[in-house]
Design an enzyme around this catalytic site. Sequence first.
Site, PDB file in Angstrom:
ATOM      1  N   ASN A 144      -6.384  -5.584  12.655  1.00 14.43           N
ATOM      2  CA  ASN A 144      -4.618  -5.691  12.394  1.00 14.43           C
ATOM      3  C   ASN A 144      -3.838  -6.767  13.096  1.00 14.43           C
ATOM      4  O   ASN A 144      -2.809  -7.444  12.577  1.00 14.43           O
ATOM      5  CB  ASN A 144      -4.118  -4.297  12.648  1.00 14.43           C
ATOM      6  CG  ASN A 144      -4.419  -3.391  11.593  1.00 14.43           C
ATOM      7  OD1 ASN A 144      -4.936  -3.751  10.448  1.00 14.43           O
ATOM      8  ND2 ASN A 144      -4.090  -2.147  11.822  1.00 14.43           N
ATOM      9  N   ASP A 172       1.650  -8.432  -1.178  1.00 17.26           N
ATOM     10  CA  ASP A 172       0.167  -7.914  -0.724  1.00 17.26           C
ATOM     11  C   ASP A 172      -1.077  -8.970  -1.274  1.00 17.26           C
ATOM     12  O   ASP A 172      -0.706  -9.789  -1.966  1.00 17.26           O
ATOM     13  CB  ASP A 172       0.002  -6.871  -1.551  1.00 17.26           C
ATOM     14  CG  ASP A 172      -1.062  -6.016  -0.796  1.00 17.26           C
ATOM     15  OD1 ASP A 172      -0.545  -4.776  -0.141  1.00 17.26           O
ATOM     16  OD2 ASP A 172      -2.376  -6.206  -0.791  1.00 17.26           O
ATOM     17  N   VAL A 221       2.393   3.035   2.329  1.00 20.55           N
ATOM     18  CA  VAL A 221       3.790   3.249   3.242  1.00 20.55           C
ATOM     19  C   VAL A 221       4.699   2.127   2.586  1.00 20.55           C
ATOM     20  O   VAL A 221       5.824   2.367   2.398  1.00 20.55           O
ATOM     21  CB  VAL A 221       3.441   2.909   4.859  1.00 20.55           C
ATOM     22  CG1 VAL A 221       5.065   2.745   5.402  1.00 20.55           C
ATOM     23  CG2 VAL A 221       2.581   3.858   5.378  1.00 20.55           C
ATOM     24  N   GLY A 222       4.085   0.781   2.122  1.00 16.63           N
ATOM     25  CA  GLY A 222       5.008  -0.307   1.753  1.00 16.63           C
ATOM     26  C   GLY A 222       5.513   0.232   0.415  1.00 16.63           C
ATOM     27  O   GLY A 222       6.892   0.093   0.306  1.00 16.63           O
ATOM     28  N   HIS A 228       3.408   7.361  19.530  1.00 19.76           N
ATOM     29  CA  HIS A 228       3.125   8.400  18.505  1.00 19.76           C
ATOM     30  C   HIS A 228       2.102   9.290  19.232  1.00 19.76           C
ATOM     31  O   HIS A 228       1.666   9.068  20.034  1.00 19.76           O
ATOM     32  CB  HIS A 228       2.349   7.640  17.493  1.00 19.76           C
ATOM     33  CG  HIS A 228       3.254   7.360  16.178  1.00 19.76           C
ATOM     34  ND1 HIS A 228       4.230   8.345  15.865  1.00 19.76           N
ATOM     35  CD2 HIS A 228       3.008   6.642  15.120  1.00 19.76           C
ATOM     36  CE1 HIS A 228       4.693   7.934  14.776  1.00 19.76           C
ATOM     37  NE2 HIS A 228       3.967   6.797  14.163  1.00 19.76           N
ATOM     38  N   GLY A 267       0.881  -1.295  -0.058  1.00 20.41           N
ATOM     39  CA  GLY A 267      -0.003  -0.063   0.005  1.00 20.41           C
ATOM     40  C   GLY A 267       1.092   1.200   0.131  1.00 20.41           C
ATOM     41  O   GLY A 267       2.032   1.154  -0.712  1.00 20.41           O
TER      42      GLY A 267
HETATM   43  N1  NAD Z   1       4.601   3.458  12.541  1.00 23.04           N
HETATM   44  C1  NAD Z   1       4.220   4.643  11.846  1.00 23.04           C
HETATM   45  O1  NAD Z   1       4.932   5.446  12.096  1.00 23.04           O
HETATM   46  C2  NAD Z   1       3.387   4.631  10.896  1.00 23.04           C
HETATM   47  C3  NAD Z   1       3.215   5.749   9.990  1.00 23.04           C
HETATM   48  C4  NAD Z   1       2.189   5.575   8.820  1.00 23.04           C
HETATM   49  C5  NAD Z   1       1.300   4.449   8.817  1.00 23.04           C
HETATM   50  N2  NAD Z   1       1.554   3.338   9.692  1.00 23.04           N
HETATM   51  C6  NAD Z   1       0.540   2.228   9.777  1.00 23.04           C
HETATM   52  O2  NAD Z   1       1.050   1.407   8.804  1.00 23.04           O
HETATM   53  C7  NAD Z   1       0.030   0.627   8.096  1.00 23.04           C
HETATM   54  C8  NAD Z   1      -0.225   0.553   6.713  1.00 23.04           C
HETATM   55  O3  NAD Z   1      -0.455   2.005   6.129  1.00 23.04           O
HETATM   56  P1  NAD Z   1      -0.481   2.400   4.762  1.00 23.04           P
HETATM   57  O4  NAD Z   1      -1.078   3.962   4.791  1.00 23.04           O
HETATM   58  O5  NAD Z   1       0.374   1.835   3.866  1.00 23.04           O
HETATM   59  O6  NAD Z   1      -2.118   1.347   4.347  1.00 23.04           O
HETATM   60  P2  NAD Z   1      -2.514   0.901   2.976  1.00 23.04           P
HETATM   61  O7  NAD Z   1      -4.021   0.658   3.381  1.00 23.04           O
HETATM   62  O8  NAD Z   1      -2.333   1.984   1.667  1.00 23.04           O
HETATM   63  O9  NAD Z   1      -1.554  -0.482   2.772  1.00 23.04           O
HETATM   64  C9  NAD Z   1      -1.845  -1.280   3.390  1.00 23.04           C
HETATM   65  C10 NAD Z   1      -1.724  -2.618   2.529  1.00 23.04           C
HETATM   66  O10 NAD Z   1      -1.554  -3.896   3.438  1.00 23.04           O
HETATM   67  C11 NAD Z   1      -2.187  -4.890   2.569  1.00 23.04           C
HETATM   68  N3  NAD Z   1      -2.436  -6.014   3.363  1.00 23.04           N
HETATM   69  C12 NAD Z   1      -3.636  -6.236   4.254  1.00 23.04           C
HETATM   70  N4  NAD Z   1      -3.424  -7.345   4.788  1.00 23.04           N
HETATM   71  C13 NAD Z   1      -2.525  -8.205   4.105  1.00 23.04           C
HETATM   72  C14 NAD Z   1      -1.729  -9.202   4.348  1.00 23.04           C
HETATM   73  N5  NAD Z   1      -2.396 -10.328   5.279  1.00 23.04           N
HETATM   74  N6  NAD Z   1      -0.674  -9.731   3.753  1.00 23.04           N
HETATM   75  C15 NAD Z   1      -0.220  -8.400   2.962  1.00 23.04           C
HETATM   76  N7  NAD Z   1      -0.809  -7.429   2.746  1.00 23.04           N
HETATM   77  C16 NAD Z   1      -1.904  -7.139   3.247  1.00 23.04           C
HETATM   78  C17 NAD Z   1      -3.445  -4.210   2.052  1.00 23.04           C
HETATM   79  O11 NAD Z   1      -4.046  -4.880   0.690  1.00 23.04           O
HETATM   80  C18 NAD Z   1      -2.962  -2.997   1.598  1.00 23.04           C
HETATM   81  O12 NAD Z   1      -2.265  -2.824   0.143  1.00 23.04           O
HETATM   82  C19 NAD Z   1      -1.081   1.288   8.615  1.00 23.04           C
HETATM   83  O13 NAD Z   1      -1.561   0.345   9.876  1.00 23.04           O
HETATM   84  C20 NAD Z   1      -0.876   2.669   9.250  1.00 23.04           C
HETATM   85  O14 NAD Z   1      -1.555   3.325  10.352  1.00 23.04           O
HETATM   86  C21 NAD Z   1       2.313   3.530  10.800  1.00 23.04           C
END
Ligand code: NAD
Length: 312
Positions: free
Chosen positions: A94, A32, A12-13, A174, A10
Amino acid sequence: MKKVSIIGAGNVGATSVYYIAEKNIADIVMVDVVEGLAEKKALDFLHSAALRNYNISITGSNDYSKMRDSDVVVVTAGVPRKPGMNRMDLLKTNVSIVKIVSQKIAQYCPNAVVIVVTNPLDIIAMVVLRETGFALKKVVGMAGALDSTRFRYFIAERLGVWPGDVMTMVLGGHGDEMVPLKGYTSVGGFPVNQFLDDASIEVMIKRTRDGGGEIVKYLKTGSAFYAPGASVAKMVEAIIKDERRIMAASAYLRGEYGYHNTYLGVPVLLGKNGVEKIITIELTPDEKQALDASANAVREGIAMLETFYAPG
Ligand SMILES: NC(=O)c1ccc[n+]([C@@H]2O[C@H](COP(=O)([O-])OP(=O)(O)OC[C@H]3O[C@@H](n4cnc5c(N)ncnc54)[C@H](O)[C@@H]3O)[C@@H](O)[C@H]2O)c1
């Protein structure tokens, strides 16, 4: 070539992949559950290789086995909080996702260092630790690097200096619970209070604390990803290149700073084995009190977790 896998292609990834690719330090695999998503993004990244000067392999898949023997695995898989979803719903969803992901990591990458990104971060890191059964130093959470870079930027912007010349450390959880260390903040090596009065620094601390929220307000349906992706890439680089960088990250504490058996944002030394060392520094009474509040918030989250979660 070293290998890094990013679970969750997604926002962040994918942004993490973008920054890691430009370092040319490892082959990258994206995994994903959404069919075609990781494959599409991997191919798109490769199309820019000639322009952006990288010569690494980037692949995408639905198949977890593709992450086999990775040196570092980044966990961004999860869902964001949607309208009508409370904290408990988000946590349950999650946790169920990272449970599966962690078991696959243990199966295919038993020697990897895992960087956890999925929120609620410190709690999810605990689940990844339990489900992988990895050594404590091998599972680390990304949060402090992000809060620190935001704080650095706000100070640099205000002073009109190069952001990289501002050094700081933001500990704790955070958002409301983060603990910026004013006394350890410097600009070009000089204490920040030589440049700014306390009231001005407090304004920037508030902006850092609200940094994620400010972005959510603009985006409405998502959260920040460029700075989080850059923070992940910095941590990956430190581990892959065994740089032994000192930065804030969420680490499992066993008495450090007075906290036991919990993840919390603290200064760590990051190297090839993950958290090579937790660095303990002296805090002022105010900072310690703020860190206590952070630790309590994590403890509450862990208590919530224990109501429905059993490892395995
Ligand atoms: N730690 C931090 O500082 C920080 C900062 C930003 C975001 N985050 C967190 O990071 C996470 C991702 O955020 P994002 O904006 O990329 O969200 P996003 O929805 O854009 O991406 C998440 C991805 O995970 C995939 N996914 C779901 N279940 C899965 C599985 N079992 N196996 C593989 N992939 C799977 C989804 O299909 C999606 O593409 C969220 O939980 C967000 O809150 C944390």
